[in-house]
Every structure is written in C-alpha cells, then in structure tokens.
Design a protein around this motif. Sequence first.
Motif, PDB file in Angstrom:
ATOM      1  N   GLY A 131      -1.942   4.724  -3.300  1.00 23.45           N
ATOM      2  CA  GLY A 131      -1.227   5.309  -4.439  1.00 23.45           C
ATOM      3  C   GLY A 131      -0.854   4.294  -5.501  1.00 23.45           C
ATOM      4  O   GLY A 131      -0.881   3.092  -5.257  1.00 23.45           O
ATOM      5  N   ASN A 137       5.694   9.737  -8.586  1.00 21.01           N
ATOM      6  CA  ASN A 137       5.291  10.652  -7.505  1.00 21.01           C
ATOM      7  C   ASN A 137       6.374  10.934  -6.476  1.00 21.01           C
ATOM      8  O   ASN A 137       6.159  11.695  -5.530  1.00 21.01           O
ATOM      9  CB  ASN A 137       4.052  10.086  -6.804  1.00 21.01           C
ATOM     10  CG  ASN A 137       2.832  10.150  -7.699  1.00 21.01           C
ATOM     11  OD1 ASN A 137       2.349  11.225  -8.010  1.00 21.01           O
ATOM     12  ND2 ASN A 137       2.373   8.998  -8.156  1.00 21.01           N
ATOM     13  N   LYS A 140       7.483  14.062  -3.786  1.00 19.52           N
ATOM     14  CA  LYS A 140       6.314  14.901  -3.449  1.00 19.52           C
ATOM     15  C   LYS A 140       5.971  14.855  -1.966  1.00 19.52           C
ATOM     16  O   LYS A 140       6.144  13.831  -1.313  1.00 19.52           O
ATOM     17  CB  LYS A 140       5.076  14.425  -4.220  1.00 19.52           C
ATOM     18  CG  LYS A 140       5.095  14.785  -5.686  1.00 19.52           C
ATOM     19  CD  LYS A 140       3.780  14.406  -6.354  1.00 19.52           C
ATOM     20  CE  LYS A 140       3.903  14.582  -7.867  1.00 19.52           C
ATOM     21  NZ  LYS A 140       2.905  13.808  -8.604  1.00 19.52           N
TER      22      LYS A 140
END
Length: 194
Positions: A131, A137, A140
Amino acid sequence: MDSLEKIAAEVMGCPLCKLARTRKNAVPGEGQLAAKILFIGEAPGRSEDEKGRPFVGAAGKILDDMLAKAGIERSQVFITNVVKCRPPNNRVPEDDEVAACHPYLERQLALVRPRIICILGRTAYSSILGGGSITANRGKIIEKAGQKYFLTIHPAAAIYNRSMLGLLEADLKKLAKEVKKPEGKGKASLEDFM
Ligand code: URA
Ligand code: SF4
C-alpha cells in the motif's frame, strides 16, 4: 508442530539480518493463539528493545488507551511487528530486514488465523499489502487472498499530532464493531431456518 512459543524462541536468538547486531532484546510479539484481531506495527522502539515486549513505550500507551476506549482487551488480541528487532535510532526497517523477518510473521499468522489483521501505519501497510498512503486509506477494511485487513494509522503518529488521536479512536471503535459481527454473516445457516 509449529507453535507461538517455538517462533518466539527462534526470534530471540535470530541471526538472520543485521538488526541482530544492534538489538538488546528481540520482540517476537505477544497475545492469544485464539485472537480474533492481530495487530501489526512497524518495529520495536527503545522501550520494546529494553523489555522484549511489543508496544510498551509511548506508542504502546496510546494503543492501550485506544483499545480500552474501543472495548478491546489487550490480553485477547495478538500484537507484533513487521520486524522483530529494533532498527538503530528507530529508522524505518530496510527491505532486506523486512524480507528476512517475514517468515516469522507468516508463521504467526498461520497459527493465530485472525479474523482480521489490523495494519498500524505505513510500514506495515506497504510491506504487507504493497500500500501507499495510510492516511488516505485509514478506516478501510480490505480483503486479500481470503484474509480481511483493517487499515489505520500508527499510534506513534499521535504522539506529536494529537488530532490523530481522534482518528485512531474512531478507527479502533469501527474495528471492534467489525469483530463483534457474527461470523459468516451473509450465508444462510441451519439456525436461520429453525
Ligand atoms: N512502534 C511499533 O511499531 N512497534 C512497537 O512495538 C512499538 C512501537
Ligand atoms: Fe531475525 Fe527479524 Fe531480528 Fe532480523 S529483525 S534478526 S530477521 S528476528
């Protein structure tokens, strides 16, 4: 047969990367074999290196507070790091170190088989899931190869930036909610017809 104790013993004497030369104590990780949540941080810091236990310094205090607020018992989860030995001056672990240490994490995951893996911060996010930005993010839930992951910021990020505390708190509350959902939701089971 493999066991968490066997892995810990191997880690404590591990010579497989250059961090072995500067560590005081390796930090295998700790927690329940039956943990539903497995947390992965970056690497031991100074306090962890002194004590041989994960998240027992300033970042650990924040993690403990946030777990308590979310109603998650620290003793019921499993907590470990991408690398098990402290990098000098807490620098980010290098690729060769992450690669050398990875089999230990894989073995821990294979034994604990957590319902969800909680990724703490950018190093864990990039090295485990490839990632990029964790701030973009966080919060999530993602699924990869049949394993669920929850993404959030590293507790250390909240030491000097208190606005991060609220984000971490909200995220861990969301994570707590997720693990309290009945397992296998969405699939009909015999009980649904009785
Ligand atoms: N930071 C981490 O990433 N892991 C620890 O165990 C402590 C601080
Ligand atoms: Fe071994 Fe991992 Fe420590 Fe490197 S960081 S010496 S691979 S336990």
